[in-house]
Design a protein around this motif. Sequence first.
Motif, PDB file in Angstrom:
ATOM      1  N   ILE A   4       0.851  -1.178   0.000  1.00 36.51           N
ATOM      2  CA  ILE A   4       0.000   0.000   0.000  1.00 36.51           C
ATOM      3  C   ILE A   4       0.891   1.233   0.000  1.00 36.51           C
ATOM      4  O   ILE A   4       1.678   1.450   0.921  1.00 36.51           O
ATOM      5  N   LEU A   5       0.782   2.011  -1.053  1.00 40.68           N
ATOM      6  CA  LEU A   5       1.561   3.230  -1.173  1.00 40.68           C
ATOM      7  C   LEU A   5       0.728   4.415  -0.697  1.00 40.68           C
ATOM      8  O   LEU A   5      -0.486   4.449  -0.872  1.00 40.68           O
ATOM      9  N   LYS A   6       1.394   5.365  -0.119  1.00 40.88           N
ATOM     10  CA  LYS A   6       0.737   6.583   0.322  1.00 40.88           C
ATOM     11  C   LYS A   6       0.270   7.352  -0.919  1.00 40.88           C
ATOM     12  O   LYS A   6       1.023   7.473  -1.890  1.00 40.88           O
ATOM     13  N   PRO A   7      -0.967   7.864  -0.906  1.00 45.02           N
ATOM     14  CA  PRO A   7      -1.435   8.646  -2.055  1.00 45.02           C
ATOM     15  C   PRO A   7      -0.504   9.837  -2.322  1.00 45.02           C
ATOM     16  O   PRO A   7       0.033  10.441  -1.395  1.00 45.02           O
ATOM     17  N   VAL A   8      -0.321  10.142  -3.599  1.00 46.13           N
ATOM     18  CA  VAL A   8       0.559  11.240  -3.989  1.00 46.13           C
ATOM     19  C   VAL A   8      -0.261  12.521  -4.096  1.00 46.13           C
ATOM     20  O   VAL A   8      -1.216  12.599  -4.866  1.00 46.13           O
ATOM     21  N   HIS A   9       0.130  13.505  -3.316  1.00 45.67           N
ATOM     22  CA  HIS A   9      -0.563  14.792  -3.309  1.00 45.67           C
ATOM     23  C   HIS A   9      -0.097  15.633  -4.495  1.00 45.67           C
ATOM     24  O   HIS A   9       1.052  15.555  -4.916  1.00 45.67           O
ATOM     25  N   VAL A  10      -0.994  16.424  -5.022  1.00 43.76           N
ATOM     26  CA  VAL A  10      -0.680  17.295  -6.153  1.00 43.76           C
ATOM     27  C   VAL A  10       0.482  18.232  -5.823  1.00 43.76           C
ATOM     28  O   VAL A  10       1.277  18.580  -6.699  1.00 43.76           O
ATOM     29  N   GLY A  11       0.624  18.608  -4.564  1.00 37.73           N
ATOM     30  CA  GLY A  11       1.727  19.471  -4.155  1.00 37.73           C
ATOM     31  C   GLY A  11       3.082  18.812  -4.321  1.00 37.73           C
ATOM     32  O   GLY A  11       4.074  19.482  -4.635  1.00 37.73           O
ATOM     33  N   ASP A  12       3.129  17.495  -4.128  1.00 36.61           N
ATOM     34  CA  ASP A  12       4.385  16.763  -4.339  1.00 36.61           C
ATOM     35  C   ASP A  12       4.797  16.821  -5.807  1.00 36.61           C
ATOM     36  O   ASP A  12       5.961  17.051  -6.126  1.00 36.61           O
ATOM     37  N   ILE A  13       3.830  16.600  -6.685  1.00 35.71           N
ATOM     38  CA  ILE A  13       4.104  16.656  -8.123  1.00 35.71           C
ATOM     39  C   ILE A  13       4.496  18.076  -8.522  1.00 35.71           C
ATOM     40  O   ILE A  13       5.464  18.272  -9.261  1.00 35.71           O
ATOM     41  N   LEU A  14       3.747  19.045  -8.040  1.00 35.38           N
ATOM     42  CA  LEU A  14       4.043  20.445  -8.355  1.00 35.38           C
ATOM     43  C   LEU A  14       5.486  20.785  -7.978  1.00 35.38           C
ATOM     44  O   LEU A  14       6.240  21.331  -8.788  1.00 35.38           O
ATOM     45  N   TYR A  15       5.862  20.448  -6.761  1.00 37.29           N
ATOM     46  CA  TYR A  15       7.183  20.823  -6.274  1.00 37.29           C
ATOM     47  C   TYR A  15       8.305  20.033  -6.957  1.00 37.29           C
ATOM     48  O   TYR A  15       9.260  20.611  -7.482  1.00 37.29           O
ATOM     49  N   GLU A  16       8.171  18.708  -6.951  1.00 36.24           N
ATOM     50  CA  GLU A  16       9.267  17.866  -7.419  1.00 36.24           C
ATOM     51  C   GLU A  16       9.411  17.792  -8.937  1.00 36.24           C
ATOM     52  O   GLU A  16      10.529  17.691  -9.447  1.00 36.24           O
ATOM     53  N   GLU A  17       8.295  17.853  -9.643  1.00 34.96           N
ATOM     54  CA  GLU A  17       8.354  17.690 -11.097  1.00 34.96           C
ATOM     55  C   GLU A  17       8.331  19.009 -11.862  1.00 34.96           C
ATOM     56  O   GLU A  17       8.670  19.037 -13.052  1.00 34.96           O
TER      57      GLU A  17
END
Length: 100
Positions: A4-17
């Motif tokens: 079970i993976l932790k859901p990925v928040h849009v903020g993670d994508i925004l910041y990292e990608e």
Amino acid sequence: MDVILKPVHVGDILYEEFMQPYHITAYRLAQMTGLSQTQIGRIIKGKRGITVDTALRFAQVFSTSPEFWLNIQNRYEIDSMKAETKETIKQIQPIIHVFA
């Protein structure tokens, strides 16, 4: 065993990608989008989701589509809610079994 993976928040994508590769600060992104630095910071920290308005602004800045951002947001919400309501949802019978 299911992983079970932790859901990925849009903020993670925004910041990292997007923000890190382009070396954009929350302050600069706020200027570019017309959002407040506080709003951007809360999104990055996972404390706030995005709205359609925010998705439109991010899409314009990063040459993506608003659907890209909203799909990430929706996936996060669905995955989070699935974990929270797993046992309750299991107890709901599909309509085909109710009327069969």
